[in-house]
Design a protein around this motif. Structure first.
Motif, PDB file in Angstrom:
ATOM      1  N   LYS A 149     -10.651   0.869   6.022  1.00 57.09           N
ATOM      2  CA  LYS A 149      -9.777  -0.124   6.959  1.00 57.09           C
ATOM      3  C   LYS A 149     -10.398  -0.662   8.148  1.00 57.09           C
ATOM      4  CE  LYS A 149      -5.540   1.999   5.079  1.00 57.09           C
ATOM      5  NZ  LYS A 149      -4.435   2.910   5.439  1.00 57.09           N
TER       6      LYS A 149
ATOM      7  N   ARG B 268     -11.510  -4.450   8.985  1.00 53.69           N
ATOM      8  CA  ARG B 268     -10.847  -5.406   9.898  1.00 53.69           C
ATOM      9  C   ARG B 268     -12.144  -5.974  10.786  1.00 53.69           C
ATOM     10  NH1 ARG B 268      -8.744  -1.074  12.740  1.00 53.69           N
ATOM     11  NH2 ARG B 268      -7.161  -1.076  11.332  1.00 53.69           N
TER      12      ARG B 268
ATOM     13  N   GLU C 265     -10.955   6.583   3.714  1.00 59.69           N
ATOM     14  CA  GLU C 265     -10.016   5.337   3.759  1.00 59.69           C
ATOM     15  C   GLU C 265      -9.658   4.699   5.299  1.00 59.69           C
ATOM     16  OE1 GLU C 265      -9.372   8.474   2.425  1.00 59.69           O
ATOM     17  OE2 GLU C 265      -8.814   8.150   0.413  1.00 59.69           O
ATOM     18  N   THR C 266      -9.899   5.671   6.097  1.00 59.94           N
ATOM     19  CA  THR C 266      -9.677   4.812   7.423  1.00 59.94           C
ATOM     20  C   THR C 266     -10.873   4.217   7.880  1.00 59.94           C
ATOM     21  OG1 THR C 266      -8.264   6.950   8.313  1.00 59.94           O
ATOM     22  CG2 THR C 266      -9.484   5.566  10.079  1.00 59.94           C
TER      23      THR C 266
END
Length: 332
Positions: free
Chosen positions: A80, A84, A76-77
């Motif tokens: 993200k 970005r 999940e990190t």
């Protein structure tokens, strides 16, 4: 002004042999890759982030970031951070590709097709993106579309000069060959087994970049699927010599032990140790949790097995093997 992350990387690189100023980005990426291959995943991710501050389109750094985070269950990190980069640089086709591959590994297939299509627009990424897209289409049971995509990938390979193909291109071609083997219409048209082609592409990829521990594990998986358990186990152990924190290699080693009809009772304790080693690196690693559940079922520990399967499905909600194992427990 240097950020804290870049200052840290600069300090680490200062310990390495001196490099020219214009080689600093190459050295930084080499350092990130070396940390990843050594199983120092947190250091690898930080080094990759430092490279991406200056080069958000750097495919190598994006790869290291996604793989290092994925290795410890932080998908999940990774998503993200990749989103970005993509939001800040919409034309970053490399970020679209790595994000699509990361989502595919998590089973989030519905989000990947536009990203793979975006990446395919970049000629240098066409083979890798096309192979990824074909996998998604096949998993979605769009067999004809997957076959067309694979034909496009193989046509791109035939038109490319050999020196223009990097290790990742050849690795993607190996994946494409394994996918093509699952489509009878393509297999019937082909003059030899696609599995042999896959083996050859893996070998060529490894010759281009012999530091690829991930490749050794993928290569071992082919042997495991073809029931050459001895060779699969040898390659898994070779991968673990290079990187003792490679969760997938530990899980594969466990599976080869459990499948071995001549392993005796000792294989169960050895497999448990390998599964525990995988989960020590990544507690959310679906493959290891499913193997753990299967062992627990053999001991009639059904509640514990279901707990393991729940953890597997948290990271991969559509994992067919986990769902099938759970259904089997419910029938007991």
């Amino acid at each position: 002004m240097m950020t804290g992350r870049r200052l840290l990387l600069a300090a680490l690189l200062a310990c390495a042999p001196a490099a020219h100023a214009d080689d600093s980005g190459v050295e930084a990426l080499r350092y990130a890759r070396s940390r990843y291959e050594a199983g120092s995943y947190a250091e690898a991710a930080e080094a990759a982030r430092a490279v991406l501050e200056d080069e958000p389109r750097n495919l190598g750094a994006l790869d290291v970031l996604a793989r290092a985070l994925g290795a410890v269950g932080e998908e999940e990190t990774a998503e993200k951070e990749l989103r970005r980069v993509l939001a800040q640089t919409p034309s970053a086709t490399a970020a679209a590709l790595v994000l699509a591959e990361s989502l595919t590994e998590r089973g989030a297939l519905d989000k990947t097709i536009p990203l793979f299509e975006q990446a395919k627009a970049e000629p240098a990424l066409a083979i890798r993106a096309g192979a990824g897209l074909a996998r998604v289409l096949l998993e979605a049971d769009r067999r004809d579309d997957a076959a067309r995509e694979l034909k496009t990938v193989f046509a791109a390979y035939q038109q490319a000069a050999d020196e223009s193909l990097g290790a990742d291109d050849l690795r993607s071609l190996a994946h494409a060959a394994l996918l093509a083997e699952r489509i009878p219409a393509l297999a019937q048209e082909h003059v030899r087994s696609f599995a042999i082609d896959a083996r050859d592409f893996f070998q060529r990829s490894f010759r281009r970049d012999k530091e690829q521990t991930d490749l050794l594990v993928e290569w071992a998986q082919i042997y495991e699927e073809k029931w050459d358990l001895v060779e699969a186990r040898r390659l898994a152990r070779e991968a673990l010599k290079r990187n003792p924190r490679h969760a997938r290699a530990h899980a594969l080693l466990a599976e080869t032990l459990l499948l071995d009809p001549f392993g005796g009772t000792a294989k169960y304790d050895q497999a448990r140790d390998a599964i525990a080693a995988a989960l020590a690196v990544n507690p959310r690693f679906a493959e290891a949790q499913v193997l753990s559940a299967e062992l627990l079922v053999t001991d009639a520990l059904y509640d514990d097995a279901i707990s393991a399967l729940k953890l597997a499905l948290e990271s991969r909600p559509l994992d067919v093997r986990a769902l099938a194992e759970w259904a089997g427990i419910l029938r007991v």
